[in-house]
Design an enzyme around this catalytic site. Structure first.
Site, PDB file in Angstrom:
ATOM      1  N   HIS A 161      -9.906   1.696   0.717  1.00  0.00           N
ATOM      2  CA  HIS A 161      -9.740   0.573   1.647  1.00  0.00           C
ATOM      3  C   HIS A 161     -10.759   0.567   2.790  1.00  0.00           C
ATOM      4  O   HIS A 161     -10.440   0.234   3.927  1.00  0.00           O
ATOM      5  CB  HIS A 161      -8.308   0.592   2.199  1.00  0.00           C
TER       6      HIS A 161
ATOM      7  N   GLU B 293     -11.725  -3.930  -2.622  1.00  0.00           N
ATOM      8  CA  GLU B 293     -10.829  -2.910  -3.170  1.00  0.00           C
ATOM      9  C   GLU B 293     -10.646  -3.132  -4.662  1.00  0.00           C
ATOM     10  O   GLU B 293      -9.858  -3.981  -5.072  1.00  0.00           O
ATOM     11  CB  GLU B 293      -9.464  -3.003  -2.487  1.00  0.00           C
TER      12      GLU B 293
ATOM     13  N   HIS C 235       0.810  -1.228   0.000  1.00  0.00           N
ATOM     14  CA  HIS C 235       0.000   0.000   0.000  1.00  0.00           C
ATOM     15  C   HIS C 235       0.843   1.279   0.000  1.00  0.00           C
ATOM     16  O   HIS C 235       0.570   2.223   0.737  1.00  0.00           O
ATOM     17  CB  HIS C 235      -0.959   0.008   1.194  1.00  0.00           C
TER      18      HIS C 235
END
Ligand SMILES: *[C@@H]1O[C@H](CO)[C@@H](O)[C@H](O)[C@H]1NC(C)=O
Ligand SMILES: *[C@@H]1O[C@H](CO)[C@@H](O)[C@H](O)[C@H]1NC(C)=O
Ligand SMILES: *[C@@H]1O[C@H](CO)[C@@H](O)[C@H](O)[C@H]1NC(C)=O
Length: 367
Positions: free
Chosen positions: A199, A331, A124
């Protein structure tokens, strides 16, 4: 009148949150000469609160079949807890969502090393990804279809990524019980991988009200990209038929979760027709007791389905406690580690080229 009261309450809550702001946040605030803001978007009984810290969604509220309004997304009790957070509650993640094997990749013979915050890999966007920075407010529109646009200029070398990158995200209520997320990114001077994701953790019973194991989940995908060590895709694309990953017909995640090591955390290769804009129906989630139904539409090739496997009694909003599987993430994104897999859809964008990612959430009640 009720609206005004709610407004005052919100301001009071935000004041409390501001006082609770941790030292890390204050430092960041000084560094970026930015201030922290909280913004409510509302249409009728549907509302959400977002903040420019990480372009994060803090709450999404809507009625159940009895008209009882709940907040259906997980989050922390104060903004300080979002600083140094590693669960990514409600966050806008980037520059590259998901994993980059070994925290390195090569573009045009240039080797880049990104921050390895997940064992040997980058997850991420690294240690301080886009969820760990202040965004500025580019535009805020109130009224019938309220929306807000956050902007962020990611700099050359940030977490190891190449080149300056301009990023915009717009949260917009664009129907009675629906909202969209539109993300844009444009590299300014060097080619760079870009893969943004939202998210948010969902629990349609209301956050803190048990797990999502008995929700009904339908994912319009016939294949997944299986992973090996460190949750890095092997490069294969395998059919879901006859496996615990098959959600082509609505199924409860709890039904076969015991057969999936660690719980669901896998990228689906989305099927289906897209409209002229590349948008298709991605997933439908429903919860029988509350009657809430959520449809997700998007224009991305993949969907990471994650069942909150790493939660372990985390302390959330309003004293809620989030056990393992207390929320699920849907996601939409490019496939994980695409930078190393030539067969996956490409995620490297050239200077001037526009990255776009559109998501639409539609909520309804089934009685
Ligand atoms: C975040 O982590 C940094 C570095 O460890 C620390 O100095 C800071 O106090 C933390 N901030 C919060 C709000 O926990
Ligand atoms: C870390 O990743 C690099 C690059 O992929 C690899 O060469 C190395 O063996 C990995 N190390 C471990 C401990 O997995
Ligand atoms: C949990 O969800 C159920 C189903 O919607 C509802 O009946 C119950 O009141 C909720 N409990 C709490 C504490 O919100």
């Amino acid at each position: 009148m009720a609206g005004a009261k709610r407004g005052i309450l919100l301001v009071l809550c935000l004041a409390v949150v501001l006082v609770a702001l941790g030292s890390g946040g204050v430092e960041a605030r000084k560094r970026g000469k930015q201030s922290l803001g909280f913004y409510e978007l509302r249409r009728g009984e549907f509302s959400m609160v977002v903040t420019n810290w990480g372009a994060t969604i803090l709450s999404v509220r809507l009625p159940d079949k009895n008209g009882h309004i709940d907040d259906v997304v997980l989050g922390y009790k104060n903004i300080g807890s979002y600083v140094n957070d590693t669960t990514y509650f409600g966050a806008l993640v980037g520059r590259v969502a998901n994993r980059i094997a070994g925290g390195r990749f090569t573009i045009r013979d240039h080797a880049y090393h990104t921050y390895r915050n997940d064992g040997n890999n980058t997850l991420h966007g690294g240690h301080r990804g886009f969820n760990q920075v202040f965004w500025s407010v580019r535009e805020r529109v109130t009224g019938e279809f309220p929306h807000i646009t956050f902007a962020y200029r990611s700099y050359d070398g940030e977490q190891g990524f190449p080149g300056n990158l301009d990023v915009l995200v717009t949260y917009k209520i664009d129907g009675d019980c629906s909202y969209s997320v539109t993300m844009y990114a444009r590299p300014l001077d060097k080619p760079t991988p870009v893969n943004l994701a939202q998210h948010t953790y969902w629990n349609l019973r209301g956050h803190g009200n048990g797990t999502v194991l008995r929700h009904a989940v339908q994912i319009f995908a016939s294949a997944v990209t299986p992973v090996g060590r460190g949750l890095i895709p092997t490069g294969a694309v395998t059919p879901v038929a006859g496996t615990p990953f098959d959600f082509r017909a609505p199924a409860a995640p709890g039904a076969h979760i015991a057969e999936v090591e660690g719980g669901y955390d896998i990228n689906y290769v989305l099927d289906g027709e897209t409209d002229g804009q590349g948008v298709r129906k991605v997933a439908v989630v429903s919860e029988a007791d509350s009657g809430r139904v959520m449809e997700l539409w998007a224009d991305q090739p993949g969907l990471q389905f994650y069942t909150g496997n790493m939660l372990k009694g985390d302390e959330g909003k309003g004293g809620a406690v989030y056990p393992k599987y207390a929320g699920m993430c849907l996601e939409t994104q490019d496939y994980p580690d695409a930078v190393h897999e030539p067969a996956f859809p490409a995620e490297v964008y050239r200077p001037g080229q526009l990255y776009k990612h559109y998501m639409l959430y539609k909520f309804s009640i089934s009685k």
